[in-house]
Design a protein around this motif. Structure first.
Motif, mmCIF file in Angstrom:
data_model
loop_
_atom_site.group_PDB
_atom_site.id
_atom_site.type_symbol
_atom_site.label_atom_id
_atom_site.label_comp_id
_atom_site.label_asym_id
_atom_site.label_seq_id
_atom_site.Cartn_x
_atom_site.Cartn_y
_atom_site.Cartn_z
ATOM 1 N N ARG A 86 43.564 19.102 32.574
ATOM 2 C CA ARG A 86 43.350 19.953 31.411
ATOM 3 C C ARG A 86 42.052 19.519 30.732
ATOM 4 O O ARG A 86 41.566 18.408 30.954
ATOM 5 N N THR B 159 42.710 27.822 35.757
ATOM 6 C CA THR B 159 43.989 28.527 35.740
ATOM 7 C C THR B 159 44.572 28.471 34.338
ATOM 8 O O THR B 159 44.712 27.395 33.757
ATOM 9 N N VAL B 160 44.890 29.644 33.812
ATOM 10 C CA VAL B 160 45.496 29.749 32.476
ATOM 11 C C VAL B 160 46.980 30.019 32.649
ATOM 12 O O VAL B 160 47.370 30.963 33.337
ATOM 13 N N TYR B 161 47.803 29.177 32.050
ATOM 14 C CA TYR B 161 49.252 29.340 32.100
ATOM 15 C C TYR B 161 49.717 29.935 30.776
ATOM 16 O O TYR B 161 49.403 29.389 29.714
ATOM 17 N N PRO B 162 50.462 31.048 30.840
ATOM 18 C CA PRO B 162 50.902 31.713 29.601
ATOM 19 C C PRO B 162 52.027 30.925 28.930
ATOM 20 O O PRO B 162 53.198 31.084 29.239
ATOM 21 N N SER B 163 51.630 30.061 28.041
ATOM 22 C CA SER B 163 52.597 29.279 27.283
ATOM 23 C C SER B 163 52.066 29.173 25.858
ATOM 24 O O SER B 163 50.959 29.596 25.566
ATOM 25 N N LEU C 60 48.476 27.963 24.882
ATOM 26 C CA LEU C 60 48.006 28.218 26.245
ATOM 27 C C LEU C 60 47.670 26.916 26.945
ATOM 28 O O LEU C 60 47.138 25.997 26.323
ATOM 29 N N ARG C 61 48.001 26.843 28.197
ATOM 30 C CA ARG C 61 47.663 25.661 29.003
ATOM 31 C C ARG C 61 46.644 26.097 30.048
ATOM 32 O O ARG C 61 46.876 27.057 30.781
ATOM 33 N N GLU D 109 44.157 24.659 33.191
ATOM 34 C CA GLU D 109 43.876 23.548 34.104
ATOM 35 C C GLU D 109 42.670 23.877 34.969
ATOM 36 O O GLU D 109 42.444 25.021 35.327
#
Length: 128
Positions: A37, A69-73, A76-77, A79
């Motif tokens: 991250r 890579t964007v993680y929908p949380s 936002l996370r 990596e």
């Protein structure tokens, strides 16, 4: 097409400039261990500003060396991870980082010797 980085107009010079960057070498080296991250990279790369890290990551992503890579949380996370192309440059950059660590003292001594030497053959200019 054959490219020659010694020629002024060779387009590979931009790539060489990017890969030879201190921050590029360190970001790629840190990503060798796997995805990271932004905050992890920032903590590991002491001395890099947020702006420089952002610019370096964007350049590496644009050039295909890393993926973002964007993680929908919430929050936002995001990596960053090396691509196959990026993994291809890890070995030469690792060798360069190792060389720098192993040879720093010799280079520092050479710099000190040079900086303390009297300029040879540099007489003051005379006017007529």
């Amino acid at each position: 097409m054959i490219r020659d980085v010694y020629l002024k107009m060779c387009p590979c010079r931009d790539l060489l400039d990017m890969v030879a960057s201190k921050w590029t070498a360190l970001v790629i080296g840190d990503l060798e261990d796997g995805p990271k991250r932004f905050g992890e990279l920032k903590r590991r790369l002491e001395g890099i500003s947020q702006k420089m890290l952002t610019q370096t990551l964007r350049t590496l992503e644009r050039d295909g060396l890393i993926t973002r890579t964007v993680y929908p949380s919430v929050p936002l996370r995001v990596e960053y991870e090396l691509t196959a192309l990026g993994r291809g440059v890890t070995e030469p950059l690792a060798a360069l980082r190792l060389w720098a660590q192993q040879n720093y003292e010799s280079v520092a001594e050479a710099r000190e010797t040079f900086d303390n030497a009297e300029p040879m053959g540099l007489a003051p200019a005379t006017t007529r």
